[in-house]
Write a protein that holds these residues in place. Structure first.
Motif, PDB file in Angstrom:
ATOM      1  N   ASP A  61     106.534  12.643  86.250  1.00 41.67           N
ATOM      2  CA  ASP A  61     107.448  11.419  86.572  1.00 41.67           C
ATOM      3  C   ASP A  61     108.398  11.950  87.803  1.00 41.67           C
ATOM      4  OD1 ASP A  61     106.527   9.627  84.945  1.00 41.67           O
ATOM      5  OD2 ASP A  61     108.234   9.571  83.523  1.00 41.67           O
ATOM      6  N   GLN A  62     108.670  13.346  87.884  1.00 37.59           N
ATOM      7  CA  GLN A  62     109.453  13.766  88.897  1.00 37.59           C
ATOM      8  C   GLN A  62     108.420  13.638  90.237  1.00 37.59           C
ATOM      9  OE1 GLN A  62     110.600  17.798  87.514  1.00 37.59           O
ATOM     10  NE2 GLN A  62     112.117  16.820  86.084  1.00 37.59           N
ATOM     11  N   TRP A  63     107.353  13.981  90.000  1.00 37.67           N
ATOM     12  CA  TRP A  63     106.461  14.158  91.474  1.00 37.67           C
ATOM     13  C   TRP A  63     106.266  12.748  92.050  1.00 37.67           C
ATOM     14  CZ3 TRP A  63     104.056  17.087  94.779  1.00 37.67           C
ATOM     15  CH2 TRP A  63     104.350  18.595  94.375  1.00 37.67           C
ATOM     16  N   ILE A  64     106.365  11.772  91.056  1.00 36.63           N
ATOM     17  CA  ILE A  64     106.130  10.189  91.387  1.00 36.63           C
ATOM     18  C   ILE A  64     107.583   9.886  92.226  1.00 36.63           C
ATOM     19  CG2 ILE A  64     105.900   7.874  90.498  1.00 36.63           C
ATOM     20  CD1 ILE A  64     104.107   8.817  88.297  1.00 36.63           C
ATOM     21  N   VAL A  65     108.679  10.018  91.376  1.00 36.26           N
ATOM     22  CA  VAL A  65     109.879   9.859  91.842  1.00 36.26           C
ATOM     23  C   VAL A  65     109.871  10.580  93.589  1.00 36.26           C
ATOM     24  CG1 VAL A  65     112.546   9.924  91.803  1.00 36.26           C
ATOM     25  CG2 VAL A  65     111.160   9.178  89.797  1.00 36.26           C
ATOM     26  N   ASP A  72     112.616   3.387  92.304  1.00 41.06           N
ATOM     27  CA  ASP A  72     113.318   4.004  90.962  1.00 41.06           C
ATOM     28  C   ASP A  72     112.011   3.755  90.057  1.00 41.06           C
ATOM     29  OD1 ASP A  72     114.293   4.432  88.666  1.00 41.06           O
ATOM     30  OD2 ASP A  72     116.295   3.409  89.046  1.00 41.06           O
ATOM     31  N   ILE A  73     111.538   4.850  89.497  1.00 43.74           N
ATOM     32  CA  ILE A  73     110.561   4.815  88.614  1.00 43.74           C
ATOM     33  C   ILE A  73     110.767   3.755  87.340  1.00 43.74           C
ATOM     34  CG2 ILE A  73     111.093   6.778  86.836  1.00 43.74           C
ATOM     35  CD1 ILE A  73     108.353   7.354  87.112  1.00 43.74           C
ATOM     36  N   THR A  74     112.000   3.310  87.068  1.00 41.83           N
ATOM     37  CA  THR A  74     112.314   2.347  85.911  1.00 41.83           C
ATOM     38  C   THR A  74     112.124   1.253  86.277  1.00 41.83           C
ATOM     39  OG1 THR A  74     114.783   2.328  86.526  1.00 41.83           O
ATOM     40  CG2 THR A  74     113.943   4.213  84.779  1.00 41.83           C
ATOM     41  N   ARG A  75     111.972   0.984  87.804  1.00 41.88           N
ATOM     42  CA  ARG A  75     111.688  -0.637  88.112  1.00 41.88           C
ATOM     43  C   ARG A  75     110.488  -0.860  88.738  1.00 41.88           C
ATOM     44  NH1 ARG A  75     115.552  -2.746  92.132  1.00 41.88           N
ATOM     45  NH2 ARG A  75     115.022  -4.620  90.988  1.00 41.88           N
ATOM     46  N   MET A  76     109.394   0.303  88.362  1.00 37.84           N
ATOM     47  CA  MET A  76     108.290  -0.111  88.636  1.00 37.84           C
ATOM     48  C   MET A  76     107.472  -0.852  87.592  1.00 37.84           C
ATOM     49  SD  MET A  76     106.868   3.535  90.101  1.00 37.84           S
ATOM     50  CE  MET A  76     107.607   4.627  91.467  1.00 37.84           C
ATOM     51  N   ASP A  80     101.581  -0.243  87.099  1.00 38.92           N
ATOM     52  CA  ASP A  80     101.489   0.643  88.214  1.00 38.92           C
ATOM     53  C   ASP A  80     101.883   2.106  87.723  1.00 38.92           C
ATOM     54  OD1 ASP A  80     100.507  -1.514  89.691  1.00 38.92           O
ATOM     55  OD2 ASP A  80     102.528  -1.728  90.612  1.00 38.92           O
ATOM     56  N   LYS A  81     103.195   2.138  87.050  1.00 37.39           N
ATOM     57  CA  LYS A  81     103.621   3.411  86.867  1.00 37.39           C
ATOM     58  C   LYS A  81     102.688   4.149  85.809  1.00 37.39           C
ATOM     59  CE  LYS A  81     107.275   2.891  84.447  1.00 37.39           C
ATOM     60  NZ  LYS A  81     108.470   2.346  83.452  1.00 37.39           N
ATOM     61  N   ASN A  82     102.001   3.631  84.965  1.00 31.11           N
ATOM     62  CA  ASN A  82     101.024   4.198  84.101  1.00 31.11           C
ATOM     63  C   ASN A  82      99.669   4.618  84.882  1.00 31.11           C
ATOM     64  OD1 ASN A  82     102.204   4.849  81.401  1.00 31.11           O
ATOM     65  ND2 ASN A  82     102.620   2.770  81.594  1.00 31.11           N
ATOM     66  N   ILE A  83      99.483   4.029  85.789  1.00 30.64           N
ATOM     67  CA  ILE A  83      98.330   4.338  86.622  1.00 30.64           C
ATOM     68  C   ILE A  83      98.835   5.632  87.403  1.00 30.64           C
ATOM     69  CG2 ILE A  83      96.900   3.714  88.732  1.00 30.64           C
ATOM     70  CD1 ILE A  83      96.837   0.715  87.394  1.00 30.64           C
ATOM     71  N   LEU A  84     100.058   5.584  88.075  1.00 28.47           N
ATOM     72  CA  LEU A  84     100.408   6.604  88.655  1.00 28.47           C
ATOM     73  C   LEU A  84     100.507   8.151  87.922  1.00 28.47           C
ATOM     74  CD1 LEU A  84     103.072   4.952  90.815  1.00 28.47           C
ATOM     75  CD2 LEU A  84     100.997   6.137  91.819  1.00 28.47           C
ATOM     76  N   ARG A  85     100.815   7.623  86.805  1.00 27.01           N
ATOM     77  CA  ARG A  85     100.878   9.016  85.685  1.00 27.01           C
ATOM     78  C   ARG A  85      99.590   9.430  85.483  1.00 27.01           C
ATOM     79  NH1 ARG A  85     105.514   6.157  81.806  1.00 27.01           N
ATOM     80  NH2 ARG A  85     107.576   7.060  82.889  1.00 27.01           N
ATOM     81  N   LEU A  86      98.882   8.749  85.218  1.00 29.82           N
ATOM     82  CA  LEU A  86      97.313   9.297  84.770  1.00 29.82           C
ATOM     83  C   LEU A  86      96.876   9.724  86.001  1.00 29.82           C
ATOM     84  CD1 LEU A  86      94.752   9.023  82.872  1.00 29.82           C
ATOM     85  CD2 LEU A  86      94.452   6.529  83.923  1.00 29.82           C
ATOM     86  N   VAL A 107      93.014   3.867  92.470  1.00 30.04           N
ATOM     87  CA  VAL A 107      93.187   2.314  93.040  1.00 30.04           C
ATOM     88  C   VAL A 107      92.216   1.443  92.682  1.00 30.04           C
ATOM     89  CG1 VAL A 107      92.471   1.525  95.465  1.00 30.04           C
ATOM     90  CG2 VAL A 107      93.604   3.801  95.295  1.00 30.04           C
ATOM     91  N   GLU A 108      91.272   1.817  91.922  1.00 29.10           N
ATOM     92  CA  GLU A 108      90.375   0.711  91.373  1.00 29.10           C
ATOM     93  C   GLU A 108      91.149   0.200  90.157  1.00 29.10           C
ATOM     94  OE1 GLU A 108      87.502  -0.730  92.795  1.00 29.10           O
ATOM     95  OE2 GLU A 108      87.841   0.599  94.415  1.00 29.10           O
ATOM     96  N   LEU A 109      91.604   1.050  89.522  1.00 28.10           N
ATOM     97  CA  LEU A 109      92.158   0.436  88.208  1.00 28.10           C
ATOM     98  C   LEU A 109      93.543  -0.441  88.713  1.00 28.10           C
ATOM     99  CD1 LEU A 109      92.828   3.555  85.971  1.00 28.10           C
ATOM    100  CD2 LEU A 109      91.565   1.430  85.415  1.00 28.10           C
ATOM    101  N   ALA A 110      94.258  -0.331  89.685  1.00 29.41           N
ATOM    102  CA  ALA A 110      95.313  -0.935  90.144  1.00 29.41           C
ATOM    103  C   ALA A 110      94.738  -2.249  90.787  1.00 29.41           C
ATOM    104  CB  ALA A 110      96.044  -0.261  91.400  1.00 29.41           C
ATOM    105  N   LYS A 111      93.528  -2.221  91.484  1.00 27.24           N
ATOM    106  CA  LYS A 111      92.827  -3.727  91.855  1.00 27.24           C
ATOM    107  C   LYS A 111      92.765  -4.411  90.561  1.00 27.24           C
ATOM    108  CE  LYS A 111      90.871  -1.809  96.100  1.00 27.24           C
ATOM    109  NZ  LYS A 111      89.659  -1.500  96.620  1.00 27.24           N
ATOM    110  N   LYS A 112      92.119  -3.823  89.611  1.00 30.54           N
ATOM    111  CA  LYS A 112      91.854  -4.368  88.442  1.00 30.54           C
ATOM    112  C   LYS A 112      92.829  -4.913  87.692  1.00 30.54           C
ATOM    113  CE  LYS A 112      88.479  -4.262  84.450  1.00 30.54           C
ATOM    114  NZ  LYS A 112      87.336  -3.551  84.057  1.00 30.54           N
ATOM    115  N   TYR A 113      93.903  -4.237  87.323  1.00 30.82           N
ATOM    116  CA  TYR A 113      95.051  -4.445  86.396  1.00 30.82           C
ATOM    117  C   TYR A 113      96.305  -4.733  87.202  1.00 30.82           C
ATOM    118  CZ  TYR A 113      92.033  -3.062  83.033  1.00 30.82           C
ATOM    119  OH  TYR A 113      90.718  -3.121  82.162  1.00 30.82           O
ATOM    120  N   GLY A 114      96.360  -4.366  88.392  1.00 29.67           N
ATOM    121  CA  GLY A 114      97.717  -4.690  88.998  1.00 29.67           C
ATOM    122  C   GLY A 114      97.916  -6.052  89.795  1.00 29.67           C
TER     123      GLY A 114
END
Length: 135
Positions: A61-65, A72-76, A80-86, A107-114
């Protein structure tokens, strides 16, 4: 669909379930696999990804932020947040996985689920994480 792709999709769904329900990892995992049977290879890799994300969640989460300018990670969005974590887990801790593969799969997960902009958002942040981590 390739087995590792199926594993990443399952891992995302388990991480999302944990985020939404606040269930412990073990409970979310058990519920998911009871309702979505899969072969042992898919389960094993998915469980490895989820446990890695859970174990390293704070530094991930620190890297993402750090790399998500003006976000703000709490507003993502939870997806998207969990794709980024994964994918961040794969970039930062799973050295056997090529960064290009981790980013492309995310990116493919984001296209499918985001939503419509998720794939660009995810790609931009992961690209930054990859470049910063290489330094």
């Amino acid at each position: 669909m390739r087995k590792r792709t199926k594993s990443r999709e399952a891992a995302l769904k388990i991480l999302y379930q944990i985020e939404i329900t606040q269930d412990p990892y073990e409970k979310a995992q058990q519920i998911y696999w009871e309702n979505n049977p899969a072969d042992s290879e898919i389960r094993e890799f998915a469980d490895q990804l989820v446990s890695g994300v859970i174990q390293h969640r704070d530094p991930i989460d620190q890297w993402i932020v750090k790399c998500a300018d003006n976000w703000d990670i709490t507003r993502m969005a939870a997806v998207d947040k969990n794709i980024l974590r994964l994918a961040s887990y794969e970039l930062l801790y799973a050295e056997e996985i090529p960064p290009k593969v981790a980013i492309n799969e995310a990116v493919e997960l984001a296209k499918k689920y985001g939503d419509t902009e998720s794939s660009k958002f995810v790609n931009g942040i992961l690209d930054k994480i990859h470049k910063e981590h290489k330094k």
